[in-house]
Design an enzyme around this catalytic site. Structure first.
Site, PDB file in Angstrom:
ATOM      1  N   GLY A  26      -9.810 -13.769  -1.073  1.00 43.65           N
ATOM      2  CA  GLY A  26     -10.416 -14.673  -2.056  1.00 43.65           C
ATOM      3  C   GLY A  26      -9.466 -15.818  -2.367  1.00 43.65           C
ATOM      4  N   VAL A  76      -6.788 -15.820  -8.189  1.00 40.25           N
ATOM      5  CA  VAL A  76      -7.007 -14.378  -8.361  1.00 40.25           C
ATOM      6  C   VAL A  76      -5.994 -13.596  -7.498  1.00 40.25           C
ATOM      7  CG1 VAL A  76      -8.670 -12.491  -8.148  1.00 40.25           C
ATOM      8  CG2 VAL A  76      -9.419 -14.715  -8.986  1.00 40.25           C
ATOM      9  N   GLY A  77      -5.594 -14.190  -6.388  1.00 42.33           N
ATOM     10  CA  GLY A  77      -4.557 -13.556  -5.562  1.00 42.33           C
ATOM     11  C   GLY A  77      -3.302 -13.276  -6.379  1.00 42.33           C
ATOM     12  N   GLU A 100      -5.484 -12.310   1.579  1.00 45.36           N
ATOM     13  CA  GLU A 100      -6.144 -13.199   2.540  1.00 45.36           C
ATOM     14  C   GLU A 100      -6.733 -14.340   1.725  1.00 45.36           C
ATOM     15  OE1 GLU A 100      -6.459 -12.905   5.896  1.00 45.36           O
ATOM     16  OE2 GLU A 100      -5.419 -10.998   6.131  1.00 45.36           O
ATOM     17  N   CYS A 120     -13.506 -19.614   5.028  1.00 42.74           N
ATOM     18  CA  CYS A 120     -12.092 -19.781   4.660  1.00 42.74           C
ATOM     19  C   CYS A 120     -11.334 -20.605   5.688  1.00 42.74           C
ATOM     20  CB  CYS A 120     -11.428 -18.434   4.475  1.00 42.74           C
ATOM     21  SG  CYS A 120     -11.558 -17.374   5.919  1.00 42.74           S
TER      22      CYS A 120
HETATM   23  P1  NAD Z   1     -14.878 -14.402  -5.407  1.00 45.73           P
HETATM   24  O1  NAD Z   1     -15.121 -15.257  -6.603  1.00 45.73           O
HETATM   25  O2  NAD Z   1     -15.970 -13.525  -4.904  1.00 45.73           O
HETATM   26  O3  NAD Z   1     -13.598 -13.523  -5.753  1.00 45.73           O
HETATM   27  C1  NAD Z   1     -13.064 -12.586  -4.851  1.00 45.73           C
HETATM   28  C2  NAD Z   1     -12.978 -11.230  -5.525  1.00 45.73           C
HETATM   29  O4  NAD Z   1     -12.090 -11.290  -6.623  1.00 45.73           O
HETATM   30  C3  NAD Z   1     -14.311 -10.738  -6.062  1.00 45.73           C
HETATM   31  O5  NAD Z   1     -14.511  -9.412  -5.633  1.00 45.73           O
HETATM   32  C4  NAD Z   1     -14.168 -10.874  -7.547  1.00 45.73           C
HETATM   33  O6  NAD Z   1     -14.891  -9.884  -8.263  1.00 45.73           O
HETATM   34  C5  NAD Z   1     -12.695 -10.716  -7.771  1.00 45.73           C
HETATM   35  N1  NAD Z   1     -12.221 -11.425  -8.945  1.00 45.73           N
HETATM   36  C6  NAD Z   1     -12.603 -12.675  -9.346  1.00 45.73           C
HETATM   37  N2  NAD Z   1     -11.920 -13.022 -10.469  1.00 45.73           N
HETATM   38  C7  NAD Z   1     -11.103 -11.992 -10.766  1.00 45.73           C
HETATM   39  C8  NAD Z   1     -10.127 -11.759 -11.790  1.00 45.73           C
HETATM   40  N3  NAD Z   1      -9.881 -12.662 -12.747  1.00 45.73           N
HETATM   41  N4  NAD Z   1      -9.464 -10.577 -11.781  1.00 45.73           N
HETATM   42  C9  NAD Z   1      -9.691  -9.672 -10.821  1.00 45.73           C
HETATM   43  N5  NAD Z   1     -10.605  -9.842  -9.829  1.00 45.73           N
HETATM   44  C10 NAD Z   1     -11.289 -10.981  -9.799  1.00 45.73           C
HETATM   45  O7  NAD Z   1     -14.437 -15.251  -4.152  1.00 45.73           O
HETATM   46  P2  NAD Z   1     -13.621 -16.621  -4.103  1.00 45.73           P
HETATM   47  O8  NAD Z   1     -12.238 -16.409  -4.597  1.00 45.73           O
HETATM   48  O9  NAD Z   1     -14.425 -17.725  -4.674  1.00 45.73           O
HETATM   49  O10 NAD Z   1     -13.608 -16.791  -2.513  1.00 45.73           O
HETATM   50  C11 NAD Z   1     -13.396 -18.014  -1.944  1.00 45.73           C
HETATM   51  C12 NAD Z   1     -11.924 -18.205  -1.624  1.00 45.73           C
HETATM   52  O11 NAD Z   1     -11.511 -17.164  -0.768  1.00 45.73           O
HETATM   53  C13 NAD Z   1     -11.635 -19.483  -0.876  1.00 45.73           C
HETATM   54  O12 NAD Z   1     -10.404 -20.004  -1.313  1.00 45.73           O
HETATM   55  C14 NAD Z   1     -11.513 -19.024   0.564  1.00 45.73           C
HETATM   56  O13 NAD Z   1     -10.756 -19.851   1.376  1.00 45.73           O
HETATM   57  C15 NAD Z   1     -10.895 -17.688   0.393  1.00 45.73           C
HETATM   58  N6  NAD Z   1     -11.232 -16.842   1.517  1.00 45.73           N
HETATM   59  C16 NAD Z   1     -10.233 -16.407   2.325  1.00 45.73           C
HETATM   60  C17 NAD Z   1     -10.539 -15.637   3.427  1.00 45.73           C
HETATM   61  C18 NAD Z   1      -9.491 -15.135   4.360  1.00 45.73           C
HETATM   62  O14 NAD Z   1      -9.824 -14.313   5.215  1.00 45.73           O
HETATM   63  N7  NAD Z   1      -8.247 -15.556   4.264  1.00 45.73           N
HETATM   64  C19 NAD Z   1     -11.865 -15.309   3.688  1.00 45.73           C
HETATM   65  C20 NAD Z   1     -12.840 -15.765   2.817  1.00 45.73           C
HETATM   66  C21 NAD Z   1     -12.519 -16.521   1.742  1.00 45.73           C
END
Ligand code: NAD
Length: 470
Positions: free
Chosen positions: A199, A203-204, A221, A255
């Site tokens: 994600g 959040v990471g 990731e 991503c």
């Molecule tokens: P998202 O909003 O679905 O969040 C990802 C996960 O984090 C979800 O399961 C969500 O419930 C959880 N989450 C959200 N906020 C949280 C918090 N405050 N505390 C704990 N958990 C929380 O997805 P996103 O972040 O919008 O995804 C898009 C991003 O992910 C983009 O930056 C994209 O580049 C990246 N991405 C990376 C890859 C990769 O393989 N490297 C793949 C897909 C997406």
């Protein structure tokens, strides 16, 4: 395999109880044998192939994803990953004999891959099947118990997975917990043996902080602004088609999508024409009617993209630019002469807007790229191998594809992951198995033969000998 009825539903089970239950399963040794791992991988495969229709319908509901795209990028992709694991599992699990130095002989040294234990996989909404179930396959191949946290922003897919997983996978070892921030926060408070998060980087950081409390290893990731370089010698028509494919797949919500393009001035006009032609070839004159063009996941992301586009800071719209908030359709859009301080250049676009930036040549592009964070992917279009090597050596990114986009991630022998801001750790193929395994060092010495040189009391002679042999 079906869930037993006397167990509380995962939603009703407190996270601490859930983890304790899975720890008990793990401690009992059930997940370690190769036979269990194979069976779970085969069941996961069956989940995907027997329910492709239901999963495709959910993906269409969440993202307007066409069934072909759902197969290529979600179900088919994940099945491939599982097949690679099934094919190589025995070899991956085999202890790896390593040499021992003369002074350690007689001895046998080897590395065994043991499961990490109870793992948590948190996934995002953009490829909500692949990005959840491919890491889960890796965790199972390595003999872990695993909790799956799908994204609440792809609710139809999350519900389908929550319904299917207990029907196919061992319910004492694999559990889905649906939910949003509160549910994920509660999960993150538990002690895990590995957390695999895909994600955004904000959040990471939340995940990494929570993991630090328990010294839990993490795979992050993440994303970033993955650039494209089109050199003066590129095959421009092919480059445009391949850039358009990578950019507009899943409406840009990928991503590793090309975020923006640096193009050599000498082929700039030709590239713009070729990009517009490629978009028309893929999606017709009105992409809103195209069955293979997806929709933006929700109103928040739609408004974010509209804001980036309306914020300007570019010369002109080459193609696209129209949108419909009702259906969350955002046309495949190419904008030209984008300034470095344009809103579009301030964050990962993650949508169907492609900024094009003319540059004097490859080195000017490298300077711009190296001024930013290390991206998840980088794409170089050139016919010249030296130029390709110059670009690779002059930058850093999670991965690179030369003369195409996205495809490095489809090669199971290549680790897939980021570097720096784009993440840490990797998976796919053997890398996934390794990510969820501990490389345990084992040294076996013979029981009887005892060389006393190492033991005290030390003498001048012993000291001299030790300095010679150690
Ligand atoms: P998202 O909003 O679905 O969040 C990802 C996960 O984090 C979800 O399961 C969500 O419930 C959880 N989450 C959200 N906020 C949280 C918090 N405050 N505390 C704990 N958990 C929380 O997805 P996103 O972040 O919008 O995804 C898009 C991003 O992910 C983009 O930056 C994209 O580049 C990246 N991405 C990376 C890859 C990769 O393989 N490297 C793949 C897909 C997406």
């Amino acid at each position: 395999m079906t869930a037993t009825l006397d167990r509380p539903s995962p939603a009703a089970e407190a996270p601490a109880d859930l983890v304790a239950r899975l720890r008990k399963t793990y401690a009992g040794g059930r997940t370690r044998p190769e036979a269990w791992r194979r069976q779970q991988l085969e069941r996961l495969r069956a989940l995907l192939t027997e329910n492709e229709g239901e999963l495709a319908a959910a993906l269409y509901a969440d993202l307007g994803k066409s069934s072909s795209e759902a197969f290529i990028t979600e179900v088919g992709f994940t099945v491939n990953e599982i097949d690679v694991a099934l094919k190589h599992l025995s070899a991956w699990m085999r202890p790896e004999r390593v040499s021992t130095p003369l002074n350690a002989k007689p001895a046998k040294a080897y590395v065994v891959r043991e499961p990490l234990g109870v793992s948590l996989v948190i996934s995002p909404w953009n490829y909500p099947v692949q990005l959840l179930l491919a890491p889960v396959g890796a965790a199972l191949s390595a003999g872990n118990c695993v909790v799956l946290k799908p994204s609440e922003l792809a609710p139809a897919t999350s519900a389908a997975i929550a319904r299917l997983v207990p029907r196919y996978l061992d319910p004492e070892a694999v559990v889905v917990v649906e939910g949003a921030v509160p549910e994920t926060t509660a999960l993150l408070e538990q002690r895990w043996d590995h957390i695999f998060y895909t994600g955004n980087g904000t959040v990471g950081r939340v995940v990494a902080r929570a993991a630090a409390e328990h010294l839990t290893p993490v795979t992050l990731e993440l994303g970033g602004k993955s650039p494209v370089i089109v050199a003066a010698d590129a095959d421009v028509t092919t480059a445009a088609r391949r850039i358009a494919f990578g950019k507009f797949l899943n409406a840009g919500q990928t991503c590793v999508a090309p975020d923006h393009v640096f193009v050599a001035e000498s082929v700039h006009d030709e590239l713009l024409r070729a990009l517009a032609a490629a978009i028309e070839e893929f999606y017709g004159k009105d992409p809103a009617q195209a069955k293979d063009f997806g929709r933006i996941v929700n109103d928040r992301h739609f408004a974010r993209l509209a804001g980036l586009y309306d914020g300007g800071g570019f010369g002109r719209t080459v193609t696209g630019g129209s949108r419909d908030p009702e259906t969350r359709y955002f046309a495949p859009t190419v904008v030209d002469e984008v300034a470095a301080d344009a809103p579009l250049m301030g964050q990962e676009i993650f949508g169907p807007i492609l900024p094009v930036i003319p540059v004097t040549g490859v080195d000017a592009a490298l300077a711009r790229i190296n001024a930013g964070d290390k991206p998840l992917a980088l794409y170089a279009f050139t016919k010249d191998e030296d130029t390709a090597q110059h670009i690779i050596a002059g930058t850093s990114s999670g991965g690179v594809t030369v003369n195409h986009t996205l495809l490095h991630l489809t090669i199971p022998t290549l680790p897939f992951g980021g570097v720096g801001e784009s993440g840490t750790g990797a998976y796919h193929g053997r890398s996934g198995f390794e990510t969820f395994s501990h490389r345990r060092s084992v040294l076996e010495k013979p029981a009887g033969l005892d060389v006393k040189l190492l033991y005290p009391p030390y003498s001048a002679l012993k000291d001299k000998l030790l300095r010679r042999v150690l």
